[in-house]
Design an enzyme around this catalytic site. Structure first.
Site, PDB file in Angstrom:
ATOM      1  NE  ARG A 202     -46.040  55.258  -7.166  1.00  0.00           N
ATOM      2  CZ  ARG A 202     -44.848  55.844  -7.266  1.00  0.00           C
ATOM      3  NH1 ARG A 202     -44.649  57.031  -6.724  1.00  0.00           N
ATOM      4  NH2 ARG A 202     -43.865  55.256  -7.920  1.00  0.00           N
TER       5      ARG A 202
ATOM      6  CD  GLU B  66     -49.689  60.394 -10.390  1.00  0.00           C
ATOM      7  OE1 GLU B  66     -49.838  60.969  -9.305  1.00  0.00           O
ATOM      8  OE2 GLU B  66     -48.581  60.057 -10.838  1.00  0.00           O
TER       9      GLU B  66
ATOM     10  CG  HIS C  28     -45.428  61.409  -9.854  1.00  0.00           C
ATOM     11  ND1 HIS C  28     -46.195  60.282  -9.712  1.00  0.00           N
ATOM     12  CD2 HIS C  28     -44.236  61.113  -9.276  1.00  0.00           C
ATOM     13  CE1 HIS C  28     -45.496  59.345  -9.085  1.00  0.00           C
ATOM     14  NE2 HIS C  28     -44.296  59.823  -8.813  1.00  0.00           N
TER      15      HIS C  28
HETATM   16  P1  NAI Z   1     -38.883  52.323   1.317  1.00  0.00           P
HETATM   17  O1  NAI Z   1     -39.267  50.967   0.852  1.00  0.00           O
HETATM   18  O2  NAI Z   1     -37.476  52.608   1.697  1.00  0.00           O
HETATM   19  O3  NAI Z   1     -39.803  52.726   2.573  1.00  0.00           O
HETATM   20  C1  NAI Z   1     -41.176  52.491   2.638  1.00  0.00           C
HETATM   21  C2  NAI Z   1     -41.545  52.343   4.113  1.00  0.00           C
HETATM   22  O4  NAI Z   1     -42.972  52.219   4.197  1.00  0.00           O
HETATM   23  C3  NAI Z   1     -40.953  51.065   4.768  1.00  0.00           C
HETATM   24  O5  NAI Z   1     -40.315  51.393   5.991  1.00  0.00           O
HETATM   25  C4  NAI Z   1     -42.168  50.171   4.964  1.00  0.00           C
HETATM   26  O6  NAI Z   1     -42.051  49.325   6.104  1.00  0.00           O
HETATM   27  C5  NAI Z   1     -43.263  51.227   5.169  1.00  0.00           C
HETATM   28  N1  NAI Z   1     -44.601  50.670   5.005  1.00  0.00           N
HETATM   29  C6  NAI Z   1     -45.014  49.707   4.144  1.00  0.00           C
HETATM   30  N2  NAI Z   1     -46.321  49.454   4.343  1.00  0.00           N
HETATM   31  C7  NAI Z   1     -46.728  50.283   5.344  1.00  0.00           C
HETATM   32  C8  NAI Z   1     -47.977  50.471   6.008  1.00  0.00           C
HETATM   33  N3  NAI Z   1     -49.061  49.739   5.682  1.00  0.00           N
HETATM   34  N4  NAI Z   1     -48.043  51.393   7.001  1.00  0.00           N
HETATM   35  C9  NAI Z   1     -46.954  52.110   7.366  1.00  0.00           C
HETATM   36  N5  NAI Z   1     -45.746  51.955   6.761  1.00  0.00           N
HETATM   37  C10 NAI Z   1     -45.638  51.066   5.763  1.00  0.00           C
HETATM   38  O7  NAI Z   1     -39.380  53.321   0.172  1.00  0.00           O
HETATM   39  P2  NAI Z   1     -38.873  54.811  -0.109  1.00  0.00           P
HETATM   40  O8  NAI Z   1     -37.688  54.778  -0.991  1.00  0.00           O
HETATM   41  O9  NAI Z   1     -38.781  55.557   1.170  1.00  0.00           O
HETATM   42  O10 NAI Z   1     -40.092  55.362  -0.969  1.00  0.00           O
HETATM   43  C11 NAI Z   1     -41.410  55.495  -0.425  1.00  0.00           C
HETATM   44  C12 NAI Z   1     -42.395  55.698  -1.555  1.00  0.00           C
HETATM   45  O11 NAI Z   1     -42.183  56.982  -2.126  1.00  0.00           O
HETATM   46  C13 NAI Z   1     -42.197  54.729  -2.749  1.00  0.00           C
HETATM   47  O12 NAI Z   1     -42.837  53.511  -2.556  1.00  0.00           O
HETATM   48  C14 NAI Z   1     -42.774  55.494  -3.910  1.00  0.00           C
HETATM   49  O13 NAI Z   1     -44.124  55.119  -4.078  1.00  0.00           O
HETATM   50  C15 NAI Z   1     -42.690  56.958  -3.453  1.00  0.00           C
HETATM   51  N6  NAI Z   1     -41.809  57.736  -4.318  1.00  0.00           N
HETATM   52  C16 NAI Z   1     -42.319  58.861  -4.910  1.00  0.00           C
HETATM   53  C17 NAI Z   1     -41.554  59.631  -5.762  1.00  0.00           C
HETATM   54  C18 NAI Z   1     -42.109  60.880  -6.394  1.00  0.00           C
HETATM   55  O14 NAI Z   1     -41.532  61.382  -7.369  1.00  0.00           O
HETATM   56  N7  NAI Z   1     -43.192  61.448  -5.895  1.00  0.00           N
HETATM   57  C19 NAI Z   1     -40.172  59.248  -6.080  1.00  0.00           C
HETATM   58  C20 NAI Z   1     -39.694  58.068  -5.365  1.00  0.00           C
HETATM   59  C21 NAI Z   1     -40.513  57.343  -4.534  1.00  0.00           C
END
Ligand code: NAI
Length: 334
Positions: free
Chosen positions: A232, A261, A301
């Site tokens: 993000r 964005e 995105h």
């Molecule tokens: P997830 O929930 O499986 O993993 C997120 C990880 O970040 C978790 O392990 C969590 O503990 C960690 N985390 C949370 N706060 C943190 C911090 N302060 N410092 C370090 N680590 C921290 O989520 P997933 O599925 O891996 O997705 C990650 C992000 O990718 C989503 O939240 C979304 O914003 C983004 N995304 C972007 C897309 C795109 O089209 N560009 C599509 C899908 C997701």
């Protein structure tokens, strides 16, 4: 149930009509907003995508609303607190595109490390087969710093290992068993920034992750390092990023997401000048500087956008709506 679906793209209406038989459906290509909310009057459920800003006012404008089914993993475009207060259930698609976004992350990385985009431009510019200054470097043996080792981060690590990269990672909740099994170590963010040749972000947008890369720590990154963000835009302080890139401290940036964005989608709306939005103008200008920079590759995105991921999104969203209608909500945020 009466359901309004916003931000629809080609093919989505037909697919959702098939997946949601028995509901009264209406479809809108525009995002859900105060202006478009009347289209969902009387609806018990709405489905939105990240371009919709589901603010408290939007929720209040839809008194019959009981369920928001976002077709995304992230939910920072929804006022979750207000939804809860109003008893509106928010359902997400928790796991779509984990491999998809990880693959795209490497697309950005390889574009930077092998200057693929510049090489293509070279041919388009008519300077055929002049390869001066197009030399890149191997990912093999380079150190990748992964911030956020959830579903996407773990897929990124698996791909990085296949490339023969060293991996270090940072997470609020380190998965040490996984790290041991997959041969990488956790460290804190300053340690990760100092040691990585490439840093990639996979944490969600939260209060704690806002500007996790900022003016105070970006210069800890190695001279010439790359930063990749497919998570993000809010995770990176744009001002600091522009300075680090234009000064040459960073060698390249690959960004599928940008702070502000939404303003790029509707730039004309910023012309309705409000003094409190002056910072948004600055970010908009800086985003254009990034777009024009030769060592930056920006995409609008689209990291999630493959046939497989969109199919998964629509199937899960329909399941979320059907389950809610049956009184057994699925994938609801608590
Ligand atoms: P997830 O929930 O499986 O993993 C997120 C990880 O970040 C978790 O392990 C969590 O503990 C960690 N985390 C949370 N706060 C943190 C911090 N302060 N410092 C370090 N680590 C921290 O989520 P997933 O599925 O891996 O997705 C990650 C992000 O990718 C989503 O939240 C979304 O914003 C983004 N995304 C972007 C897309 C795109 O089209 N560009 C599509 C899908 C997701």
């Amino acid at each position: 149930m009466k359901v309004a679906v916003f931000n629809t793209q080609a093919g989505e209406e037909a697919a959702l009509r098939e997946l949601l038989p028995g509901h009264e459906l209406s479809f809108f290509t525009e995002p859900l907003s105060l202006e478009s909310a009347p289209g969902a009057a009387g609806c018990e459920a709405v489905s939105v995508f990240i371009g919709s800003q589901v603010t408290a006012q939007v929720i209040d404008a839809l008194p019959a609303l009981k369920c928001i089914a976002t077709r995304s993993t992230g939910f920072d475009h929804i006022d979750l607190g207000h939804a809860k207060e109003k008893g509106v259930v928010v359902c997400t698609v928790p796991s779509y595109g984990s491999r998809t976004v990880a693959e795209f992350t490497f697309g950005l990385m390889l574009n930077l490390s092998r200057k693929i985009f510049q090489a293509r431009l070279r041919l388009l510019e008519g300077a055929r087969y002049v390869t001066d200054d197009l030399r890149g470097f191997d990912l093999h043996d380079k150190t990748l710093g992964v911030i956020g080792t959830g579903r996407i981060g773990k897929n990124v690590i698996a791909i990085a290992k296949a490339f023969g990269m060293e991996v270090i990672a940072s997470d609020l909740y380190p998965d040490t068993a996984y790290a041991e099994a997959h041969g990488f170590a956790y460290t804190d963010i300053p340690g990760l920034l100092k040691r990585s040749d490439i840093v990639t972000l996979h944490a969600p947008a939260t209060k704690e992750t806002r500007h996790i890369i900022n003016a105070d720590n970006i210069m800890l990154m190695k001279q010439g390092a790359f930063l990749i963000n497919t998570a993000r835009g809010d995770l990176v302080e744009t001002d600091a990023l522009v300075r680090a890139l234009t000064s040459g401290h960073l060698g390249g940036v690959g960004l599928d997401v940008l702070e502000g964005e939404d303003d790029l989608r509707e730039e004309a709306e910023l012309l309705a000048y409000k003094p409190e939005r002056i910072k948004d103008f600055k970010t908009l200008y800086e985003n254009h500087l990034l777009m024009d920079h030769p060592n930056a590759i920006l995409t609008p995105h689209v990291a999630f956008d493959t046939d497989e991921a969109v199919h998964e999104i629509l199937a899960t969203t329909a399941d979320n709506i059907n389950s809610f209608a049956r009184g057994v909500p699925k994938n609801a945020l608590t």
